[in-house]
Scaffold this motif. Structure first.
Motif, PDB file in Angstrom:
ATOM      1  N   ALA A   1       0.847  -1.198   0.000  1.00 47.74           N
ATOM      2  CA  ALA A   1       0.000   0.000   0.000  1.00 47.74           C
ATOM      3  C   ALA A   1       0.880   1.245   0.000  1.00 47.74           C
ATOM      4  CB  ALA A   1      -0.915  -0.007   1.210  1.00 47.74           C
TER       5      ALA A   1
ATOM      6  N   ASP B   1       0.330   5.320  -0.425  1.00 49.96           N
ATOM      7  CA  ASP B   1      -0.647   6.410  -0.519  1.00 49.96           C
ATOM      8  C   ASP B   1      -2.058   5.898  -0.810  1.00 49.96           C
ATOM      9  OD1 ASP B   1       1.331   8.323  -0.058  1.00 49.96           O
ATOM     10  OD2 ASP B   1       1.829   8.479  -2.177  1.00 49.96           O
ATOM     11  N   GLY B   2      -2.395   4.780  -0.169  1.00 45.71           N
ATOM     12  CA  GLY B   2      -3.737   4.240  -0.326  1.00 45.71           C
ATOM     13  C   GLY B   2      -3.948   3.431  -1.590  1.00 45.71           C
ATOM     14  N   ILE B   3      -2.890   3.249  -2.376  1.00 49.25           N
ATOM     15  CA  ILE B   3      -2.993   2.500  -3.622  1.00 49.25           C
ATOM     16  C   ILE B   3      -2.080   1.275  -3.542  1.00 49.25           C
ATOM     17  CG2 ILE B   3      -2.672   2.582  -6.128  1.00 49.25           C
ATOM     18  CD1 ILE B   3      -3.096   5.579  -5.990  1.00 49.25           C
ATOM     19  N   GLN B   4      -2.571   0.132  -4.020  1.00 48.71           N
ATOM     20  CA  GLN B   4      -1.778  -1.097  -4.016  1.00 48.71           C
ATOM     21  C   GLN B   4      -0.763  -1.067  -5.159  1.00 48.71           C
ATOM     22  OE1 GLN B   4      -1.862  -3.597  -1.827  1.00 48.71           O
ATOM     23  NE2 GLN B   4      -3.507  -2.711  -0.596  1.00 48.71           N
TER      24      GLN B   4
ATOM     25  N   SER C   1      -5.185  -4.204  -8.258  1.00 48.40           N
ATOM     26  CA  SER C   1      -6.538  -3.843  -7.816  1.00 48.40           C
ATOM     27  C   SER C   1      -7.614  -4.513  -8.664  1.00 48.40           C
ATOM     28  CB  SER C   1      -6.714  -2.323  -7.880  1.00 48.40           C
ATOM     29  OG  SER C   1      -6.566  -1.860  -9.215  1.00 48.40           O
TER      30      SER C   1
ATOM     31  N   HIS D   1     -13.402   0.826  -3.966  1.00 41.97           N
ATOM     32  CA  HIS D   1     -13.703   2.135  -3.375  1.00 41.97           C
ATOM     33  C   HIS D   1     -12.995   2.294  -2.037  1.00 41.97           C
ATOM     34  CE1 HIS D   1     -15.924   5.751  -2.309  1.00 41.97           C
ATOM     35  NE2 HIS D   1     -16.228   5.181  -1.148  1.00 41.97           N
ATOM     36  N   ARG D   2     -12.964   1.210  -1.239  1.00 41.98           N
ATOM     37  CA  ARG D   2     -12.360   1.286   0.093  1.00 41.98           C
ATOM     38  C   ARG D   2     -10.846   1.283   0.067  1.00 41.98           C
ATOM     39  NH1 ARG D   2     -15.631  -2.430   4.485  1.00 41.98           N
ATOM     40  NH2 ARG D   2     -17.768  -1.757   3.962  1.00 41.98           N
ATOM     41  N   HIS D   3     -10.279   0.524  -0.865  1.00 37.04           N
ATOM     42  CA  HIS D   3      -8.832   0.279  -0.795  1.00 37.04           C
ATOM     43  C   HIS D   3      -8.002   0.886  -1.917  1.00 37.04           C
ATOM     44  CE1 HIS D   3      -9.478  -2.546   2.487  1.00 37.04           C
ATOM     45  NE2 HIS D   3     -10.453  -3.091   1.769  1.00 37.04           N
ATOM     46  N   HIS D   4      -8.630   1.235  -3.024  1.00 31.58           N
ATOM     47  CA  HIS D   4      -7.826   1.646  -4.176  1.00 31.58           C
ATOM     48  C   HIS D   4      -8.267   2.976  -4.769  1.00 31.58           C
ATOM     49  CE1 HIS D   4      -6.162  -2.317  -3.907  1.00 31.58           C
ATOM     50  NE2 HIS D   4      -7.346  -2.842  -4.058  1.00 31.58           N
ATOM     51  N   THR D   5      -8.928   3.803  -3.969  1.00 35.69           N
ATOM     52  CA  THR D   5      -9.335   5.107  -4.478  1.00 35.69           C
ATOM     53  C   THR D   5      -8.151   6.052  -4.447  1.00 35.69           C
ATOM     54  OG1 THR D   5     -11.570   4.776  -3.638  1.00 35.69           O
ATOM     55  CG2 THR D   5     -10.913   7.043  -4.153  1.00 35.69           C
TER      56      THR D   5
ATOM     57  N   LYS E   1      -5.941   9.281  -4.256  1.00 37.35           N
ATOM     58  CA  LYS E   1      -6.085  10.537  -3.528  1.00 37.35           C
ATOM     59  C   LYS E   1      -5.696  11.695  -4.457  1.00 37.35           C
ATOM     60  CE  LYS E   1      -5.136   8.462   0.980  1.00 37.35           C
ATOM     61  NZ  LYS E   1      -4.274   8.474   2.183  1.00 37.35           N
TER      62      LYS E   1
END
Length: 257
Positions: free
Chosen positions: A47, A49-52, A185, A246-250, A252
């Motif tokens: 992870a 910055d909120g992206i895998q 994702s 939506h929860r894990h790969h949005t 920013k």
């Protein structure tokens, strides 16, 4: 459509590994211990910055979290459950990769052709081996070692130009990702046989067939659309693909001043 008949003998549906919501480590050990397949750990997802992102560090990785992590992966592959447990204990989130050309080869085909082949093989009552379905709409048919080498000659005999077929034979020196490995994702690799059974059960609802080709296409398209967007999946923590992303790969976004 043609069928490679060298499927792995003796693998009945009940014997094919099932997705049980268990860890990558547990699944890797089971493949080595119960199926006697060689396994090796590949790249993993991190992870950022909120992206895998893929552990390889390549922002444009074509198979994030689902490719070998080192060049000598072929020598790393093991059929020992003890060694597999040790390797995944060091990196629990590593993908599970299976080398082809050893206990099995694999035929890589588009999802659309794969489901047609599955239906035809079941109607012909052929022995079916394991089949996986990947998030990028590909299917891998596990076949006997050496079967992949027969595919080019078979294609030539049938008079089909190889360039027109979106088909790849995976033998020695290649590999496939095993469930429940995630491909970035996009989702997780799954066993397609249970997927295919759900498709038939939920769309046919006891009927023998769809009636006609147009009805079949409309019905399956609608079912797949829901399956790939709104249906809850155990591999996603019982979230729908849309909700999981939506929860894990949005991403920013920083708004301009």
């Amino acid at each position: 459509m043609f069928i490679v008949e060298d499927t792995i003998a003796g693998l009945e549906a009940a014997q094919i590994p099932k997705q049980r919501g268990e860890s990558l480590l547990d699944n890797a050990v089971r493949y080595a211990e119960e199926r006697h397949w060689d396994v090796f750990p590949g790249a993993w997802l991190e992870a950022v910055d909120g992206i895998q992102r893929c552990s390889c560090g390549d922002g444009a990785c074509s198979a994030p979290g689902a490719h070998p992590a080192r060049e000598d992966w072929a020598g790393q592959a093991t059929g020992s459950a003890t060694v597999a447990r040790r390797m995944w204990s060091k990196q629990p989130t590593a993908s599970i990769l299976l080398p082809t050309g050893r206990t099995f080869d694999a035929i890589d085909v588009p999802e659309s052709a794969g489901f047609l082949a599955l239906a035809r093989m079941e109607r012909m009552e052929l022995t079916l081996g394991p089949v996986t379905c990947t998030p990028d709409r590909r299917m891998h048919f596990f076949v006997l070692p050496g079967a992949a080498a027969k595919v080019p000659d078979l294609v030539r005999k049938l008079g089909w130009p190889s360039a027109s077929l979106d088909l790849t034979a995976l033998g020695e020196g290649s590999y496939v990702a095993a469930p429940p490995t995630r491909l970035g994702s996009r989702g997780a690799v799954q066993w397609a046989r249970s997927f295919h059974a759900s498709l038939k059960r939920e769309t046919l609802q006891g009927a023998h067939d769809y009636g006609d080709a147009a009805t079949c296409r409309r019905t399956v398209f609608a079912w797949l659309t829901r399956y790939n967007t709104r249906r809850r999946h155990s591999a996603n923590g019982h979230l729908s693909p849309n909700e999981y992303e939506h929860r894990h790969h949005t991403a920013k976004l920083t708004l301009a001043a």
